[in-house]
Design an enzyme around this catalytic site. Structure first.
Site, mmCIF file in Angstrom:
data_model
loop_
_atom_site.group_PDB
_atom_site.id
_atom_site.type_symbol
_atom_site.label_atom_id
_atom_site.label_comp_id
_atom_site.label_asym_id
_atom_site.label_seq_id
_atom_site.Cartn_x
_atom_site.Cartn_y
_atom_site.Cartn_z
ATOM 1 N N ASP A 153 28.188 46.657 40.449
ATOM 2 C CA ASP A 153 28.733 46.261 41.990
ATOM 3 C C ASP A 153 29.351 47.608 42.462
ATOM 4 O O ASP A 153 30.571 47.881 42.406
ATOM 5 C CB ASP A 153 29.679 45.106 41.939
ATOM 6 C CG ASP A 153 30.372 44.749 43.296
ATOM 7 O OD1 ASP A 153 29.584 44.951 44.262
ATOM 8 O OD2 ASP A 153 31.501 44.616 43.181
ATOM 9 N N GLN A 196 37.954 50.423 50.162
ATOM 10 C CA GLN A 196 38.354 49.090 49.928
ATOM 11 C C GLN A 196 39.927 49.202 49.905
ATOM 12 O O GLN A 196 40.453 48.181 50.403
ATOM 13 C CB GLN A 196 38.002 49.055 48.364
ATOM 14 C CG GLN A 196 38.283 47.507 47.816
ATOM 15 C CD GLN A 196 38.019 47.364 46.460
ATOM 16 O OE1 GLN A 196 37.229 48.097 45.642
ATOM 17 N NE2 GLN A 196 38.353 46.294 45.933
ATOM 18 N N GLU A 218 39.265 51.996 36.350
ATOM 19 C CA GLU A 218 40.033 51.697 35.333
ATOM 20 C C GLU A 218 40.240 52.752 34.383
ATOM 21 O O GLU A 218 41.143 53.148 33.508
ATOM 22 C CB GLU A 218 39.804 50.533 34.415
ATOM 23 C CG GLU A 218 39.970 49.129 35.556
ATOM 24 C CD GLU A 218 39.078 47.968 34.950
ATOM 25 O OE1 GLU A 218 39.475 47.227 34.058
ATOM 26 O OE2 GLU A 218 37.743 47.891 35.591
ATOM 27 N N THR A 235 24.424 46.903 45.576
ATOM 28 C CA THR A 235 24.663 46.497 44.360
ATOM 29 C C THR A 235 23.223 46.524 43.624
ATOM 30 O O THR A 235 22.105 45.867 44.003
ATOM 31 C CB THR A 235 25.076 44.747 44.474
ATOM 32 O OG1 THR A 235 26.168 44.901 45.409
ATOM 33 C CG2 THR A 235 25.279 44.151 43.180
ATOM 34 N N GLU A 289 29.098 44.590 35.433
ATOM 35 C CA GLU A 289 28.849 43.059 35.556
ATOM 36 C C GLU A 289 27.714 42.276 35.071
ATOM 37 O O GLU A 289 26.717 43.169 34.772
ATOM 38 C CB GLU A 289 29.159 42.507 37.121
ATOM 39 C CG GLU A 289 30.312 43.090 37.902
ATOM 40 C CD GLU A 289 30.763 42.484 39.215
ATOM 41 O OE1 GLU A 289 30.233 41.300 39.316
ATOM 42 O OE2 GLU A 289 31.237 43.114 39.860
ATOM 43 N N HIS A 298 40.350 43.277 33.386
ATOM 44 C CA HIS A 298 40.145 44.164 34.645
ATOM 45 C C HIS A 298 41.084 43.695 35.770
ATOM 46 O O HIS A 298 41.527 44.562 36.485
ATOM 47 C CB HIS A 298 38.515 43.735 35.414
ATOM 48 C CG HIS A 298 38.246 44.230 36.592
ATOM 49 N ND1 HIS A 298 38.187 45.698 36.969
ATOM 50 C CD2 HIS A 298 38.072 43.714 37.814
ATOM 51 C CE1 HIS A 298 37.867 45.618 38.135
ATOM 52 N NE2 HIS A 298 37.818 44.574 38.634
ATOM 53 N N ASP A 336 30.406 37.506 44.890
ATOM 54 C CA ASP A 336 31.010 38.434 43.518
ATOM 55 C C ASP A 336 32.320 37.940 43.223
ATOM 56 O O ASP A 336 33.159 37.596 44.072
ATOM 57 C CB ASP A 336 31.199 39.724 44.184
ATOM 58 C CG ASP A 336 31.317 40.694 42.687
ATOM 59 O OD1 ASP A 336 30.625 40.476 41.695
ATOM 60 O OD2 ASP A 336 32.100 41.705 42.881
ATOM 61 N N ARG A 341 36.176 52.811 46.423
ATOM 62 C CA ARG A 341 37.791 52.547 46.192
ATOM 63 C C ARG A 341 38.587 52.608 47.371
ATOM 64 O O ARG A 341 39.376 52.121 47.826
ATOM 65 C CB ARG A 341 38.335 53.094 45.086
ATOM 66 C CG ARG A 341 37.374 52.819 43.765
ATOM 67 C CD ARG A 341 37.524 51.127 43.604
ATOM 68 N NE ARG A 341 36.849 50.792 42.471
ATOM 69 C CZ ARG A 341 36.613 49.699 41.901
ATOM 70 N NH1 ARG A 341 36.670 48.514 42.649
ATOM 71 N NH2 ARG A 341 35.804 49.348 40.699
ATOM 72 N N LYS A 398 31.877 47.233 49.562
ATOM 73 C CA LYS A 398 31.149 46.552 48.597
ATOM 74 C C LYS A 398 29.649 46.447 49.072
ATOM 75 O O LYS A 398 28.834 45.764 48.521
ATOM 76 C CB LYS A 398 31.604 45.249 47.919
ATOM 77 C CG LYS A 398 32.872 45.521 47.524
ATOM 78 C CD LYS A 398 32.995 45.705 46.091
ATOM 79 C CE LYS A 398 34.199 45.332 45.206
ATOM 80 N NZ LYS A 398 34.303 45.668 44.080
ATOM 81 N N GLU A 424 30.731 49.237 38.914
ATOM 82 C CA GLU A 424 31.419 48.174 38.239
ATOM 83 C C GLU A 424 30.438 47.428 37.320
ATOM 84 O O GLU A 424 29.321 47.307 37.609
ATOM 85 C CB GLU A 424 32.078 47.034 39.158
ATOM 86 C CG GLU A 424 33.296 47.619 39.855
ATOM 87 C CD GLU A 424 33.715 46.425 40.743
ATOM 88 O OE1 GLU A 424 33.381 45.537 40.895
ATOM 89 O OE2 GLU A 424 35.308 46.639 41.108
#
Lengths: 416, 416
Positions: B233, B240, B363, B257, B203, B135, B128, B237, B253, B201
């Site tokens: 993904d 993380q 975000e 996915t 992607e 971002h 990844d 948080r 993570k 996420e």
């Protein structure tokens, strides 16, 4: 427990890596033959694929799981089958076995010296941990200063990152010095070049032998580990220093990871279980060990310049790890991450408290500031082209040893 | 280039994701049938495995590469074979094809609505990246403050980390909220709990279709990419934030996915190639693109609470990426890292410059401080149990679209 004697005399020598107590699993070929599963005993390899095909030692009544160039299918059978197979093979190789059985084994075996060894299993995914406290403290001190040496999370969880399974190679495979982005402390911008700080890392790799699909307890994790190999996590320190923030090492660790050719089973190591060191902070329950899950394994690192004698540059013990492989696997699965047969978990660099027990050149030369002097008189901060690095390890029993066989690789010059 | 018309009328509708220009590759089953390779066209799936078995559309003259529940063996054939197969299939599906051929296709196809879709390829390894500048700036500002938003290396290389291939699942698979170690800013020690900041996420995933064993140029990397999927993904948080220093995200993570079920080929996207944005720092030569290697792909994220209508919470474009997948693959191979057929490279979260173009809730809610309001009136900072996240994407042609199909997953409550 003492030495289990075999009718194969070479297996009974106290210095032999592969007595009857060991029986490690590998993959071999002779000349142009197909790759076959084999078991090391004394100075010979028993052809497990051949014994299975002849109906003399089936691992599974329903399928030829050893008719493959890897032990993954065997691992899938599970812990009971692993024990049953080992017991049957032990009986065939033990002193007092029938002469007819001895003849079968001799027919279905070859001298180790005539064989080429290959990857013993197919690596599904590779994870590398950072679970040695002395190593983490040393590296942290160099990278972030002594007051920030251990990251705040370090004493609460085994810190790890996913590595690159495609880069795992078997002992004896040459390793090409990598290129990458390099940026010196005083450089404004990075440049492209061959790594000048190419390093080794002394580790033990645990092999996951059972799949799982949810959080594992530490005991379940321990039970799912099939065996162990020596592991050299080759590391380009200059590439690493520039790339590793904020998402961790990537290309610095992707050139190659070398493993020893023989899987030493958890069962063979059972008499050598020891506890992890005392906790400096209490662990959350999901990481607490119900019993001793490390092993007392003596380790050493040899370094030989091209055509010259080897110097042993470090001696240490697997018992220095702060977290066991079982704890690492439990943590790895904690988010629900599916684990698969053939997953490889690197322990993290194994360093002891003293200089001569450090498992990387980064630590041994303290970031390149204090060169080692080899027995040949040459100095070393990092690896030079032509250097051969050999990891060795054994659990030391009473009159016998559970040896891993060498984990060796020679550094080749960078591509032109 | 405009719409290529098919005799299958459903493929000619301007809103259809799968016109003749697309022909994406997937794996499907109907009822209890075996898994088969299929190609989407209009509202049908052409049974590629069946056509091959009947000798009507061989991919390889020497082997049945589509007699498998994945497209990996087909990918191994290489770029020329990919093109040849696509051309042959295009001819069979194009307006004006022989009636006999049309009958064969009808026989060897099923309505999409009757099929179950599966993973279209076997993921060898998953990497990844973190290659969207908006971002990275947003997240960096939240985690490290605006002055340290972009790490010093960010404009010089595509920062990436190895993810967990075993966690990749196909669109439609439920995703269980993970447990993990959590530590609030004011907590002295971490506790064990279900993630309270579970996120998506947005992607795009690039699929490596050719193996390599040394550094690739950007052009070689581009040529080795077989196709693309949408990729979510999923990210915890709170896990993380506590775990990611110093070696990067790990369990945050590893839960899942999700990828869309259809591989949109690089060839289908060829008319939509665009350049990466202007460089803020010059790149080293090994990362410079010889031509446009991004794609103009419109993207959106939908979020639907259980049993309620969906709100589109973000709209953006793949053209926002600072690094293309070709650049990422070139960098990935730069250390000599062997790449394999089936490697999956996540682009990194795709965010535009404005709030409504941000590809993650982290975000969109600015770290949970500015809740979104859904069309249902509910607020959201992070995902709640029962929420279904659906990514959608399409390259918009003149009177047609190259659609990806949905990339969807519903959040299930954490294990008890």
């Amino acid at each position: 427990m003492g030495l289990r004697r075999s009718w194969l005399e070479s297996a009974n020598a106290p210095e032999c890596d592969f007595p009857l107590n060991n029986l490690p699993y590998g993959v071999f070929s002779v000349g142009d033959s197909d790759l076959r599963c084999g078991v090391a005993i004394g100075d010979r390899i028993v052809d497990a694929t051949g014994l299975e095909a002849a109906g003399l030692l089936p691992a599974d009544p329903d399928a030829d799981v050893l008719d493959a160039p890897y032990w993954n299918d065997f691992m899938e059978l599970g812990r009971e089958a692993w024990s049953r197979y080992r017991a049957a093979l032990t009986a065939m190789l033990a002193e007092g076995a029938d002469e007819a059985v001895q003849d079968q084994i001799v027919t279905h075996s070859v001298p180790i010296k005539d064989a080429t060894l290959h990857m013993p299993f197919r690596v599904s995914e590779y994870t590398d941990f950072y679970a040695g406290r002395h190593h983490a403290t040393n590296v942290g001190t160099m990278f972030r200063g002594p007051e920030n040496a251990l990251p705040p999370n370090w004493l609460h969880m085994p810190i790890g990152y996913n590595g690159r399974a495609s880069s795992v190679v078997v002992s004896g495979t040459p390793v090409t010095r990598p290129h990458g982005q390099l940026k010196g402390r005083d450089d404004d911008v990075p440049h492209w070049g061959a790594s000048a700080r190419f390093d080794l890392e002394l580790e033990i790799g645990a092999i996951v032998g059972q799949a799982s699909d949810g959080p594992l307890s530490v005991q379940q994790a321990f039970d799912n580990i099939f065996g162990y190999v020596l592991l050299n996590d080759w590391s380009a320190r200059d590439i690493q220093a520039w790339e590793y923030q904020p998402l961790g090492p990537f290309q610095a660790k992707a050139t190659a990871t070398t493993i020893s050719a023989w899987i030493v089973t958890a069962e063979a190591l059972e008499p050598f279980r020891i506890s992890t060191p005392d906790r400096l902070e209490p662990l959350l329950p999901y990481l607490q060990e119900p019993g001793p899950m490390l092993y007392d394994i003596a380790l050493e690192v040899g370094l030989a310049p091209t055509g010259k004698a080897e110097t042993v540059i470090a001696r240490t013990n697997y018992g220095e790890m702060y977290y066991s492989s079982a704890q690492q696997l439990a943590h790895h699965s904690s988010s629900g991450c599916p684990m698969r047969v053939g997953d490889l978990l690197g322990s993290g660099t194994i360093s002891g408290p003293d200089r001569e027990t450090r498992g990387s050149l980064l630590e041994l030369s303290w970031g390149g500031k204090e060169p080692l002097t080899l027995d040949t008189g040459e100095g070393r901060c990092f690896l030079e082209d032509g250097d051969t690095v050999t990891l060795r390890g054994a659990a030391m029993g009473d009159g016998y040893r559970i040896g891993f066989g060498p984990c060796a690789g020679q550094v080749m010059p960078a591509r032109p």
